[in-house]
Scaffold this motif. Structure first.
Motif, PDB file in Angstrom:
ATOM      1  N   ALA A 184       0.809  -1.216   0.000  1.00 39.30           N
ATOM      2  CA  ALA A 184       0.000   0.000   0.000  1.00 39.30           C
ATOM      3  C   ALA A 184       0.842   1.266   0.000  1.00 39.30           C
ATOM      4  O   ALA A 184       0.301   2.366   0.086  1.00 39.30           O
ATOM      5  N   LYS A 185       2.155   1.138  -0.125  1.00 40.18           N
ATOM      6  CA  LYS A 185       3.027   2.293   0.094  1.00 40.18           C
ATOM      7  C   LYS A 185       3.704   2.813  -1.173  1.00 40.18           C
ATOM      8  O   LYS A 185       4.578   3.676  -1.104  1.00 40.18           O
ATOM      9  N   ALA A 186       3.297   2.321  -2.308  1.00 41.41           N
ATOM     10  CA  ALA A 186       3.956   2.730  -3.541  1.00 41.41           C
ATOM     11  C   ALA A 186       3.349   3.984  -4.150  1.00 41.41           C
ATOM     12  O   ALA A 186       3.922   4.572  -5.056  1.00 41.41           O
ATOM     13  N   ALA A 187       2.162   4.377  -3.679  1.00 38.27           N
ATOM     14  CA  ALA A 187       1.513   5.575  -4.216  1.00 38.27           C
ATOM     15  C   ALA A 187       1.026   6.424  -3.059  1.00 38.27           C
ATOM     16  O   ALA A 187       0.633   5.902  -2.005  1.00 38.27           O
ATOM     17  N   PRO A 188       1.055   7.759  -3.198  1.00 39.60           N
ATOM     18  CA  PRO A 188       0.562   8.612  -2.113  1.00 39.60           C
ATOM     19  C   PRO A 188      -0.926   8.417  -1.905  1.00 39.60           C
ATOM     20  O   PRO A 188      -1.677   8.170  -2.845  1.00 39.60           O
ATOM     21  N   GLY A 189      -1.346   8.535  -0.663  1.00 42.30           N
ATOM     22  CA  GLY A 189      -2.766   8.359  -0.349  1.00 42.30           C
ATOM     23  C   GLY A 189      -3.244   9.342   0.673  1.00 42.30           C
ATOM     24  O   GLY A 189      -3.951   8.988   1.613  1.00 42.30           O
ATOM     25  N   ASP A 190      -2.859  10.619   0.503  1.00 41.67           N
ATOM     26  CA  ASP A 190      -3.184  11.617   1.512  1.00 41.67           C
ATOM     27  C   ASP A 190      -4.472  12.368   1.220  1.00 41.67           C
ATOM     28  O   ASP A 190      -4.888  13.219   1.993  1.00 41.67           O
ATOM     29  N   GLY A 191      -5.113  12.076   0.096  1.00 40.16           N
ATOM     30  CA  GLY A 191      -6.360  12.740  -0.230  1.00 40.16           C
ATOM     31  C   GLY A 191      -7.557  11.984   0.311  1.00 40.16           C
ATOM     32  O   GLY A 191      -7.428  10.903   0.893  1.00 40.16           O
ATOM     33  N   PRO A 192      -8.773  12.540   0.151  1.00 41.17           N
ATOM     34  CA  PRO A 192      -9.976  11.824   0.586  1.00 41.17           C
ATOM     35  C   PRO A 192     -10.175  10.552  -0.224  1.00 41.17           C
ATOM     36  O   PRO A 192      -9.822  10.487  -1.416  1.00 41.17           O
ATOM     37  N   GLU A 193     -10.730   9.538   0.428  1.00 44.00           N
ATOM     38  CA  GLU A 193     -10.926   8.265  -0.257  1.00 44.00           C
ATOM     39  C   GLU A 193     -11.905   8.418  -1.403  1.00 44.00           C
ATOM     40  O   GLU A 193     -12.920   9.113  -1.288  1.00 44.00           O
ATOM     41  N   SER A 194     -11.611   7.751  -2.499  1.00 41.97           N
ATOM     42  CA  SER A 194     -12.475   7.779  -3.671  1.00 41.97           C
ATOM     43  C   SER A 194     -13.195   6.451  -3.811  1.00 41.97           C
ATOM     44  O   SER A 194     -12.582   5.451  -4.211  1.00 41.97           O
ATOM     45  N   PRO A 195     -14.493   6.385  -3.481  1.00 45.63           N
ATOM     46  CA  PRO A 195     -15.238   5.135  -3.637  1.00 45.63           C
ATOM     47  C   PRO A 195     -15.213   4.620  -5.070  1.00 45.63           C
ATOM     48  O   PRO A 195     -15.201   3.407  -5.303  1.00 45.63           O
ATOM     49  N   GLU A 196     -15.196   5.542  -6.042  1.00 43.33           N
ATOM     50  CA  GLU A 196     -15.181   5.133  -7.441  1.00 43.33           C
ATOM     51  C   GLU A 196     -13.883   4.405  -7.774  1.00 43.33           C
ATOM     52  O   GLU A 196     -13.881   3.392  -8.486  1.00 43.33           O
ATOM     53  N   ALA A 197     -12.761   4.941  -7.251  1.00 46.15           N
ATOM     54  CA  ALA A 197     -11.466   4.293  -7.516  1.00 46.15           C
ATOM     55  C   ALA A 197     -11.391   2.930  -6.846  1.00 46.15           C
ATOM     56  O   ALA A 197     -10.878   1.962  -7.433  1.00 46.15           O
ATOM     57  N   VAL A 198     -11.905   2.817  -5.619  1.00 42.36           N
ATOM     58  CA  VAL A 198     -11.916   1.528  -4.922  1.00 42.36           C
ATOM     59  C   VAL A 198     -12.739   0.519  -5.704  1.00 42.36           C
ATOM     60  O   VAL A 198     -12.325  -0.631  -5.895  1.00 42.36           O
ATOM     61  N   ALA A 199     -13.926   0.947  -6.172  1.00 41.10           N
ATOM     62  CA  ALA A 199     -14.804   0.041  -6.921  1.00 41.10           C
ATOM     63  C   ALA A 199     -14.163  -0.402  -8.234  1.00 41.10           C
ATOM     64  O   ALA A 199     -14.245  -1.580  -8.618  1.00 41.10           O
ATOM     65  N   ALA A 200     -13.489   0.524  -8.918  1.00 38.27           N
ATOM     66  CA  ALA A 200     -12.828   0.160 -10.168  1.00 38.27           C
ATOM     67  C   ALA A 200     -11.695  -0.829  -9.919  1.00 38.27           C
ATOM     68  O   ALA A 200     -11.514  -1.797 -10.670  1.00 38.27           O
ATOM     69  N   GLY A 201     -10.943  -0.597  -8.845  1.00 38.37           N
ATOM     70  CA  GLY A 201      -9.864  -1.518  -8.507  1.00 38.37           C
ATOM     71  C   GLY A 201     -10.386  -2.886  -8.139  1.00 38.37           C
ATOM     72  O   GLY A 201      -9.797  -3.912  -8.531  1.00 38.37           O
TER      73      GLY A 201
END
Length: 315
Positions: A184-201
């Motif tokens: 989980a540490k290869a990309a920054p994740g300091d913004g608000p969670e994106s449900p759309e991105a989670v669903a696509a993944g």
């Protein structure tokens, strides 16, 4: 004198406790408390402090299921072997006394699973029996039920009896990899969670399992990192991808030993059940959802020494 129509039902797992005060078919009140893994006092003391004023209603029994019956709980209720139905579990209730209030603890179940190894459950057996009461058609023939969670259970029911089950610690593995691995540490994740991105993944992870098969899950898991580094996958999409791999792999493995997913009854929280439903559909199966809380109440009603039909929950 205690009122036989007034009872206390409790679902007491590792992370949470849910208590219900019932009169006849109605739930009069509900309270939440700490799970067995988060207690600061003994289970007995915790229970009595939570139901103190409920004692004025003179309940005749408190019936509890879940990890309260484990060796780390209030008292250990020995596992009942499969195959088992409601009558088998009811006959094995562990009876205690809590300051004059009769308490009964539902035993868990044990089996030799489809892989030839030992398996156990506590709490899920009550939800399963409740699902059978909520949909009596499940009592006929051979049925596959799933209870998604920290330790997901896949359960075979034949003519109303729980005959075998298989556990996969999917939720626990996901939490460990998300919190303590490099994935989980290869990309920054300091913004608000994106449900759309989670669903696509998630959809992408399930698709990779369908394409490659569950046997390649260990290799596919590393793509959670490499796709962030090379494909620009966001952290949210990567975590959805990891979840899709784990849930898809669990579901595909189950299909291989059960024979055909057919129609699976999913018992549990709606959001998690929806993810399993998506994975089942991708593997050409179908599913129906059963609310976990409703199943617990129906199951405890069935297992009560003096069961009543139906439960109406006070909103």
């Amino acid at each position: 004198m205690n009122d036989p129509s007034v009872t206390i039902f409790g679902d007491w797992g590792t992370s949470r406790l849910r208590l219900y005060l019932r009169q006849g078919k109605s739930v009069l009140d509900r309270r939440d408390g700490p799970g067995i893994g988060a207690l600061t006092a003994s289970p007995r003391e915790t229970f009595l402090s939570l139901v103190g004023d409920w004692r004025e209603a003179k309940p005749s029994l408190a019936l509890l299921c879940g990890m309260v019956g484990s060796r780390n709980g209030w008292a250990e209720a020995a596992y009942a072997p499969c195959p088992a139905g409601a009558a088998d579990l009811r006959a094995r209730l562990l009876h205690l006394d809590a300051d004059g209030l009769p308490v009964a603890i539902v035993p868990g179940l044990s089996c030799v699973n489809a892989l030839g190894g030992p398996d156990v459950m506590r709490g899920e057996e009550t939800q399963i029996l409740g699902a059978l009461e909520l949909d009596p058609a499940l009592k006929r023939g051979r049925r596959l039920l799933a209870l998604p969670g920290t330790h997901t259970k896949w359960v075979v029911v034949e003519d109303g009896a729980i005959t075998s089950f298989l556990t996969a610690p999917v939720g626990e593995i996901f939490a460990l990899l998300r919190q303590h691995s490099i994935l989980a540490k290869a990309a920054p994740g300091d913004g608000p969670e994106s449900p759309e991105a989670v669903a696509a993944g998630f959809a992408r992870g399930v698709a990779r399992i369908v394409e490659q098969g569950p046997a390649r899950l260990p290799h596919l898991i590393f793509e959670t990192r490499s796709r962030q580094l090379l494909d620009g996958l966001s952290k949210d999409e990567a975590m959805g991808f990891l979840s899709g791999l784990l849930i898809g792999g669990d579901t595909a493995s189950t299909a291989s030993w059960f024979g055909d997913l057919g129609s699976v009854s999913l018992i549990g929280a709606p959001a998690l059940s929806a993810l399993y439903a998506q994975a089942i559909a991708a593997l050409d199966g179908s599913s129906t959802a059963v609310d976990g809380d409703a199943a617990v109440l129906a199951g405890l009603t069935t297992l009560s020494p003096s069961p009543t039909s139906g439960v109406h929950v006070l909103a």
